[in-house]
Design an enzyme around this catalytic site. Sequence first.
Site, PDB file in Angstrom:
ATOM      1  N   LEU A 177      -9.782   4.879  15.540  1.00  0.00           N
ATOM      2  CA  LEU A 177      -8.565   3.993  16.126  1.00  0.00           C
ATOM      3  C   LEU A 177      -8.377   4.522  17.575  1.00  0.00           C
ATOM      4  O   LEU A 177      -7.789   4.006  18.365  1.00  0.00           O
ATOM      5  CB  LEU A 177      -7.471   3.754  15.659  1.00  0.00           C
ATOM      6  N   HIS A 220       9.784  -7.074   8.287  1.00  0.00           N
ATOM      7  CA  HIS A 220       9.654  -7.927   7.070  1.00  0.00           C
ATOM      8  C   HIS A 220      10.948  -8.290   6.439  1.00  0.00           C
ATOM      9  O   HIS A 220      10.838  -9.309   5.670  1.00  0.00           O
ATOM     10  CB  HIS A 220       8.629  -7.122   6.038  1.00  0.00           C
ATOM     11  N   LYS A 266      12.206 -12.150   4.390  1.00  0.00           N
ATOM     12  CA  LYS A 266      12.488 -12.359   3.137  1.00  0.00           C
ATOM     13  C   LYS A 266      13.480 -13.617   2.928  1.00  0.00           C
ATOM     14  O   LYS A 266      14.167 -14.016   3.545  1.00  0.00           O
ATOM     15  CB  LYS A 266      13.502 -11.318   2.394  1.00  0.00           C
ATOM     16  N   ASP A 280      14.236   4.154  11.633  1.00  0.00           N
ATOM     17  CA  ASP A 280      13.459   3.389  10.542  1.00  0.00           C
ATOM     18  C   ASP A 280      14.227   2.156  10.004  1.00  0.00           C
ATOM     19  O   ASP A 280      13.450   1.222   9.772  1.00  0.00           O
ATOM     20  CB  ASP A 280      13.322   4.397   9.355  1.00  0.00           C
ATOM     21  N   HIS A 322      15.716  -3.508  10.574  1.00  0.00           N
ATOM     22  CA  HIS A 322      16.160  -4.360   9.406  1.00  0.00           C
ATOM     23  C   HIS A 322      17.512  -4.742   9.789  1.00  0.00           C
ATOM     24  O   HIS A 322      18.093  -5.919   9.860  1.00  0.00           O
ATOM     25  CB  HIS A 322      15.722  -3.601   8.279  1.00  0.00           C
ATOM     26  N   LYS A 368      19.052   6.432   2.032  1.00  0.00           N
ATOM     27  CA  LYS A 368      18.003   6.784   0.786  1.00  0.00           C
ATOM     28  C   LYS A 368      18.766   7.594  -0.019  1.00  0.00           C
ATOM     29  O   LYS A 368      19.499   8.326   0.178  1.00  0.00           O
ATOM     30  CB  LYS A 368      16.785   7.556   1.414  1.00  0.00           C
TER      31      LYS A 368
HETATM   32  C1  BG6 Z   1      10.689  -0.148   5.488  1.00  0.00           C
HETATM   33  C2  BG6 Z   1      11.253   1.220   5.842  1.00  0.00           C
HETATM   34  O1  BG6 Z   1      10.511  -0.961   6.621  1.00  0.00           O
HETATM   35  O2  BG6 Z   1      11.687  -0.772   4.752  1.00  0.00           O
HETATM   36  C3  BG6 Z   1      11.349   1.930   4.524  1.00  0.00           C
HETATM   37  O3  BG6 Z   1      10.244   1.925   6.626  1.00  0.00           O
HETATM   38  C4  BG6 Z   1      12.188   1.193   3.536  1.00  0.00           C
HETATM   39  O4  BG6 Z   1      11.847   3.393   4.848  1.00  0.00           O
HETATM   40  C5  BG6 Z   1      11.640  -0.204   3.399  1.00  0.00           C
HETATM   41  O5  BG6 Z   1      12.189   1.784   2.246  1.00  0.00           O
HETATM   42  C6  BG6 Z   1      12.784  -1.163   2.632  1.00  0.00           C
HETATM   43  O6  BG6 Z   1      12.177  -2.314   2.645  1.00  0.00           O
HETATM   44  P1  BG6 Z   1      12.539  -3.272   1.157  1.00  0.00           P
HETATM   45  O7  BG6 Z   1      11.974  -4.456   1.405  1.00  0.00           O
HETATM   46  O8  BG6 Z   1      12.186  -2.276  -0.003  1.00  0.00           O
HETATM   47  O9  BG6 Z   1      14.044  -3.254   1.354  1.00  0.00           O
END
Ligand code: BG6
Length: 479
Positions: free
Chosen positions: A85, A167, A171, A224, A229, A325
């Site tokens: 890459l 992501h 959901k 992160d 999110h 975490k």
């Molecule tokens: C990711 C993070 O984007 O989302 C991770 O990089 C995290 O650190 C994860 O664990 C959590 O996603 P979910 O869908 O399991 O809540």
Amino acid sequence: MHDTLFLFGATGDLAQRYLFPSLLRLLGDGLLPEDFRVRALALSPHDTDKFRDLLRPRLEQAMPQASQGDINNLLARIDYRSVDLRNAESVAESVKDLVHRRCVSYLAIPPGLYISTCEGLALGGALTAPNRLMLEKPIGSDTDSAEEILQSIGKLVDEDRVFRLDHYLGKAPVQNLMALRFGNTLLEAVWNRNFIESVHILVAESDGVDGRDSYYSRSGALRDMVQSHILQLLCLVAMEPPASLEADRIRDEKVKVLRALRPLDAKHAAKDSVRGRYTAGTINGQPAQAYQPPEGSEAETFVGVTAHIDNWRWAGVPFHLVTGKRLPERTTRIEVNLKPVTHWLFERPDRKHAQPNRLTFQLQPQENIQLGLMSSLAGPEWGALELQPLELELSVPTGLHRRIAYERLFLDAFNGNHALFVRDDEVRAAWAWIDSVSDAWKAGDLPMEPYPAGSWGPSQAHQFLPAAIVAENRTESGL
Ligand code: BG6
């Protein structure tokens, strides 16, 4: 619908645990085009047969209910190319025999490789219209690195063909926030500073950093989780109703929220934020090791930060954002605390002990909506002058067919729908606020607070955590 996927980072954890299983489900449900095919790309010098042999058990593990027929069907559509890459020629070479099709390139690779990979894609013809690009979070690690990525890639492909993933937006329970807010008169009527006292957004994980040390030691929870999110959840809770569900009408409203975030400064860092890192402890009876990043890493595994949205609707309402975490449980929830009633009529409890209404949206692991009311119906022995808290609970029935977030995001990108993807100006505005937090931490010398794995974070965390969590745990963990 686009029919060809270039999946970069194909041997990585994300691809193997979520992306290929998502494609398997979509294919099994007949939702992908008949001639759909995938080119898997990574550095390892496999050939197609070897790659299929590696992927098969991962698919069986991730999707135990999938039939062998469906698995064979997906594997037959995948071929594999080894690619460097950092070398644009190598990337171009790996895609150019397929670019006459309608292609989507998905980069599930570290953001440090985005620019060189995209240069290779452009050279190979994979970024010319109508081809599309999907980019995983994070886009960079601060404003400057994000800007470099946005600008360099912006020269190679138009914004309307770029799909930046978060992501959480894929959901279903997260999308349901919009449905609940904008499909009901009841909520909108109280959804402002006149009725809402505070909002808590919590994304708690019981998992640790586990196996992602190299990325995580340079990132930490703020970059992160909060940058992506949690700020996206904040946008969905706080945005104005869009004029329509058209992608840019939604994204216009989200970016306004991000731009209204008051930067954190060093003076307020200690009051409005806390950061921590887990030490050894126990989760569900199992010992958990401390997180020990390499010397010099500033990576925190817990963040609590109060965001202030300086606009008409939210002036004075604190939004407490928390993630960590190795916390006692995996839960994502949004707790909205309403103001106390203006005039209290009842004998018992006295006004001080009345519980203001609280609306809680639990998004993970189970979907659930709770509304805390005061009522005299809670028990037949109470008269109209004596109230008790009454919890209205709306659990979404289990067994409801919820798709993996990536299934929805793949379909939307193949169909060209941007509504659940992050626009470039959202990325910029999110990083601007995140940078203010990390700059305030540096300037204010905010200490890294230790917390034992399995606890709800450092002792300072309680002011950021949802009231229900604090109440449930007051006795056990000394919150
Ligand atoms: C990711 C993070 O984007 O989302 C991770 O990089 C995290 O650190 C994860 O664990 C959590 O996603 P979910 O869908 O399991 O809540």
